[in-house]
Design a protein around this motif. Structure first.
Motif, short mmCIF file in Angstrom:
data_model
loop_
_atom_site.label_atom_id
_atom_site.label_comp_id
_atom_site.label_asym_id
_atom_site.label_seq_id
_atom_site.Cartn_x
_atom_site.Cartn_y
_atom_site.Cartn_z
N UNK A 39 0.82 -1.22 0.00
CA UNK A 39 0.00 0.00 0.00
C UNK A 39 0.86 1.27 0.00
N UNK A 40 1.94 1.24 0.78
CA UNK A 40 2.84 2.40 0.81
C UNK A 40 3.51 2.59 -0.56
N UNK A 41 3.89 1.50 -1.17
CA UNK A 41 4.52 1.58 -2.49
C UNK A 41 3.55 2.10 -3.54
N UNK A 42 2.29 1.68 -3.45
CA UNK A 42 1.28 2.19 -4.39
C UNK A 42 1.12 3.70 -4.23
N UNK A 43 1.15 4.15 -2.99
CA UNK A 43 1.03 5.59 -2.73
C UNK A 43 2.25 6.34 -3.29
N UNK A 44 3.44 5.79 -3.08
CA UNK A 44 4.66 6.42 -3.60
C UNK A 44 4.65 6.43 -5.12
N UNK A 45 4.20 5.34 -5.74
CA UNK A 45 4.12 5.29 -7.19
C UNK A 45 3.16 6.35 -7.72
N UNK A 46 2.06 6.54 -7.02
CA UNK A 46 1.11 7.58 -7.41
C UNK A 46 1.77 8.96 -7.38
N UNK A 47 2.60 9.22 -6.38
CA UNK A 47 3.31 10.49 -6.30
C UNK A 47 4.30 10.65 -7.45
N UNK A 96 4.32 13.52 -11.40
CA UNK A 96 5.34 14.27 -12.14
C UNK A 96 5.64 13.68 -13.50
N UNK A 97 5.36 12.41 -13.68
CA UNK A 97 5.65 11.73 -14.94
C UNK A 97 4.56 10.70 -15.20
N UNK A 98 3.38 11.16 -15.62
CA UNK A 98 2.25 10.24 -15.76
C UNK A 98 2.47 9.21 -16.87
N UNK A 99 1.92 8.04 -16.64
CA UNK A 99 1.96 6.98 -17.64
C UNK A 99 0.72 7.07 -18.52
N UNK A 100 0.89 6.71 -19.77
CA UNK A 100 -0.21 6.75 -20.72
C UNK A 100 -0.71 5.33 -20.96
N UNK A 101 -1.82 4.99 -20.32
CA UNK A 101 -2.41 3.68 -20.52
C UNK A 101 -3.28 3.65 -21.78
#
Length: 107
Positions: free
Chosen positions: A6-14, A18-23
């Motif tokens: 859960x913490x990693x998901x939150x960090x990934x969101x942060x 700054x550098x959004x992924x294009x799904x």
């Protein structure tokens, strides 16, 4: 204490702010895919940490990152070639390479 899923998901969101992924319009659940990838990475990290020294872990992470960045660059170039007329992607590719070369000068 190491961060959990859960913490990693939150960090990934942060990071993605700054550098959004294009799904794009891929038929995937973005959150589920993030969860799957991070869960796999956390499991691999746990196995690696249990069997390797800190220096070996660092080397594995650096090499893995280099491989992923190279793969990403190659995919980016392929997309540029598909999207641009013949030779039109060359200027964009050269600009990208210059950005990486600046990093070489600082090393």
């Amino acid at each position: 204490m190491k961060p959990g899923l859960e913490e990693m998901l939150q960090l990934l969101q942060e990071v993605e702010q700054g550098d959004p992924l294009d799904f794009a319009d891929l038929p995937v659940d973005e959150e589920q895919l993030r969860r799957l990838v991070l869960s796999d990475l956390l499991q691999r990290d746990q196995q690696l940490q249990a069997s390797a020294s800190a220096e070996e872990c660092r080397l594995v992470y650096l090499l893995s990152t280099a491989h992923l960045v190279l793969e990403n660059l190659l995919l980016h170039l392929q997309l540029l070639r598909l999207e641009q007329p013949e030779g039109g992607s060359d200027a964009q590719w050269q600009a990208l390479l210059r950005r990486f070369r600046r990093g070489d000068d600082e090393a």
